[in-house]
Design a protein around this motif. Structure first.
Motif, PDB file in Angstrom:
ATOM      1  N   GLY A 133      19.240   3.879  33.317  1.00 56.79           N
ATOM      2  CA  GLY A 133      19.847   3.439  32.065  1.00 56.79           C
ATOM      3  C   GLY A 133      18.842   3.030  31.007  1.00 56.79           C
ATOM      4  O   GLY A 133      19.223   2.685  29.889  1.00 56.79           O
ATOM      5  N   THR A 134      17.543   3.084  31.342  1.00 55.40           N
ATOM      6  CA  THR A 134      16.518   2.745  30.350  1.00 55.40           C
ATOM      7  C   THR A 134      16.525   3.799  29.254  1.00 55.40           C
ATOM      8  O   THR A 134      16.432   4.994  29.529  1.00 55.40           O
ATOM      9  CB  THR A 134      15.125   2.678  30.991  1.00 55.40           C
ATOM     10  OG1 THR A 134      15.122   1.639  31.974  1.00 55.40           O
ATOM     11  CG2 THR A 134      14.043   2.405  29.953  1.00 55.40           C
ATOM     12  N   ARG A 135      16.616   3.347  28.004  1.00 57.85           N
ATOM     13  CA  ARG A 135      16.647   4.278  26.865  1.00 57.85           C
ATOM     14  C   ARG A 135      15.452   4.097  25.946  1.00 57.85           C
ATOM     15  O   ARG A 135      15.216   4.936  25.089  1.00 57.85           O
ATOM     16  CB  ARG A 135      17.965   4.112  26.126  1.00 57.85           C
ATOM     17  CG  ARG A 135      19.142   4.457  27.067  1.00 57.85           C
ATOM     18  CD  ARG A 135      20.480   4.439  26.430  1.00 57.85           C
ATOM     19  NE  ARG A 135      20.583   5.474  25.419  1.00 57.85           N
ATOM     20  CZ  ARG A 135      21.478   5.436  24.445  1.00 57.85           C
ATOM     21  NH1 ARG A 135      22.334   4.449  24.357  1.00 57.85           N
ATOM     22  NH2 ARG A 135      21.521   6.403  23.552  1.00 57.85           N
ATOM     23  N   ALA A 183      11.903   6.418  26.211  1.00 55.24           N
ATOM     24  CA  ALA A 183      12.186   6.168  27.629  1.00 55.24           C
ATOM     25  C   ALA A 183      11.445   7.128  28.540  1.00 55.24           C
ATOM     26  O   ALA A 183      11.190   6.809  29.705  1.00 55.24           O
ATOM     27  CB  ALA A 183      13.680   6.259  27.890  1.00 55.24           C
ATOM     28  N   LEU A 208      14.763  -1.225  27.794  1.00 57.05           N
ATOM     29  CA  LEU A 208      15.971  -1.538  27.031  1.00 57.05           C
ATOM     30  C   LEU A 208      17.079  -0.517  27.263  1.00 57.05           C
ATOM     31  O   LEU A 208      16.810   0.650  27.566  1.00 57.05           O
ATOM     32  CB  LEU A 208      15.653  -1.577  25.534  1.00 57.05           C
ATOM     33  CG  LEU A 208      14.510  -2.484  25.084  1.00 57.05           C
ATOM     34  CD1 LEU A 208      14.399  -2.474  23.562  1.00 57.05           C
ATOM     35  CD2 LEU A 208      14.669  -3.895  25.604  1.00 57.05           C
ATOM     36  N   ASP A 209      18.316  -0.959  27.029  1.00 58.53           N
ATOM     37  CA  ASP A 209      19.480  -0.080  27.179  1.00 58.53           C
ATOM     38  C   ASP A 209      19.873   0.602  25.869  1.00 58.53           C
ATOM     39  O   ASP A 209      20.946   1.188  25.767  1.00 58.53           O
ATOM     40  CB  ASP A 209      20.662  -0.856  27.760  1.00 58.53           C
ATOM     41  CG  ASP A 209      21.169  -1.980  26.850  1.00 58.53           C
ATOM     42  OD1 ASP A 209      20.662  -2.152  25.722  1.00 58.53           O
ATOM     43  OD2 ASP A 209      22.091  -2.706  27.283  1.00 58.53           O
ATOM     44  N   VAL A 210      19.028   0.525  24.856  1.00 60.14           N
ATOM     45  CA  VAL A 210      19.270   1.189  23.570  1.00 60.14           C
ATOM     46  C   VAL A 210      18.063   2.081  23.247  1.00 60.14           C
ATOM     47  O   VAL A 210      16.940   1.765  23.639  1.00 60.14           O
ATOM     48  CB  VAL A 210      19.504   0.178  22.421  1.00 60.14           C
ATOM     49  CG1 VAL A 210      20.810  -0.585  22.629  1.00 60.14           C
ATOM     50  CG2 VAL A 210      18.342  -0.794  22.273  1.00 60.14           C
ATOM     51  N   HIS A 255      18.906  -6.581  24.854  1.00 63.06           N
ATOM     52  CA  HIS A 255      19.143  -5.269  25.463  1.00 63.06           C
ATOM     53  C   HIS A 255      18.279  -5.030  26.700  1.00 63.06           C
ATOM     54  O   HIS A 255      18.187  -3.909  27.189  1.00 63.06           O
ATOM     55  CB  HIS A 255      18.858  -4.174  24.426  1.00 63.06           C
ATOM     56  CG  HIS A 255      19.687  -4.294  23.200  1.00 63.06           C
ATOM     57  ND1 HIS A 255      21.008  -3.890  23.151  1.00 63.06           N
ATOM     58  CD2 HIS A 255      19.408  -4.820  21.976  1.00 63.06           C
ATOM     59  CE1 HIS A 255      21.485  -4.139  21.945  1.00 63.06           C
ATOM     60  NE2 HIS A 255      20.543  -4.702  21.219  1.00 63.06           N
ATOM     61  N   CYS A 256      17.666  -6.065  27.220  1.00 64.34           N
ATOM     62  CA  CYS A 256      16.688  -5.949  28.305  1.00 64.34           C
ATOM     63  C   CYS A 256      17.352  -5.659  29.651  1.00 64.34           C
ATOM     64  O   CYS A 256      18.240  -6.389  30.091  1.00 64.34           O
ATOM     65  CB  CYS A 256      15.870  -7.229  28.383  1.00 64.34           C
ATOM     66  SG  CYS A 256      14.536  -7.144  29.581  1.00 64.34           S
ATOM     67  N   LEU A 257      16.884  -4.592  30.297  1.00 65.39           N
ATOM     68  CA  LEU A 257      17.325  -4.256  31.649  1.00 65.39           C
ATOM     69  C   LEU A 257      16.348  -4.766  32.701  1.00 65.39           C
ATOM     70  O   LEU A 257      16.743  -5.103  33.811  1.00 65.39           O
ATOM     71  CB  LEU A 257      17.440  -2.727  31.794  1.00 65.39           C
ATOM     72  CG  LEU A 257      18.458  -2.027  30.908  1.00 65.39           C
ATOM     73  CD1 LEU A 257      18.295  -0.516  31.000  1.00 65.39           C
ATOM     74  CD2 LEU A 257      19.868  -2.445  31.301  1.00 65.39           C
TER      75      LEU A 257
END
Length: 154
Positions: free
Chosen positions: A39-41, A67, A117-119, A140-142
């Motif tokens: 899911g890391t973007r 990413a 991040l997820d964005v 937005h941190c994964l």
């Protein structure tokens, strides 16, 4: 597997080479990472010194790192084309500025902090500075990884 961050220029807790300081060539050290979660973007990176006389001093803030990247080359802040965006650091520059602690102030610790991040990007103006960029990124941190180098001017 947890996300990891390393540098070919220095190991965890070791002294940063002079060429990566403002007293040397002021080159951003190369960095490599692995283990980004699904899911890391995009990624963001900050470099900060909590030992500065006036409180935490931010030396670098890079954001909108793709990413697909697995690291940053030496001097990524000056690489043509495809370089990430850089927030204004506490020296007032939109790039990496390495260690330059006061002479005789003791050992300073430079924390390189990478967040997945997820964005795909952050809509932050470069002039906003590192702290606002990092605050937005944290929403937005994964996952996060860190690497600490030291530097001292005797």
């Amino acid at each position: 597997m947890a996300m990891t961050l390393i540098s070919p220029a220095f190991a965890e807790g070791e002294r940063l080479p002079d060429k990566h300081t403002r007293l040397g060539e002021n080159l951003m050290p190369p960095l490599k990472w692995a283990g980004a979660p699904a899911g890391t973007r995009s990624f963001v990176l900050i470099v900060e010194d909590p030992d500065a006389p006036s409180g935490t001093f931010r030396h670098c803030g890079a954001f909108n790192i793709a990413a697909s990247w697995e690291g940053l080359p030496e001097s990524a802040d000056t690489a043509p084309g495809g370089a990430p965006r850089f927030s204004r650091n506490d020296f007032g520059n939109g790039r990496y500025d390495g260690p330059q602690p006061p002479q005789g102030h003791g050992v300073h610790h430079y924390h390189f902090r990478l967040a997945a991040l997820d964005v795909p990007s952050l809509a932050i103006p470069d002039v906003a500075g590192i702290e606002p960029m990092w605050n937005e990124a944290r929403k937005h941190c994964l996952a996060e990884a860190s690497l600490t180098g030291t530097y001292e001017v005797a």
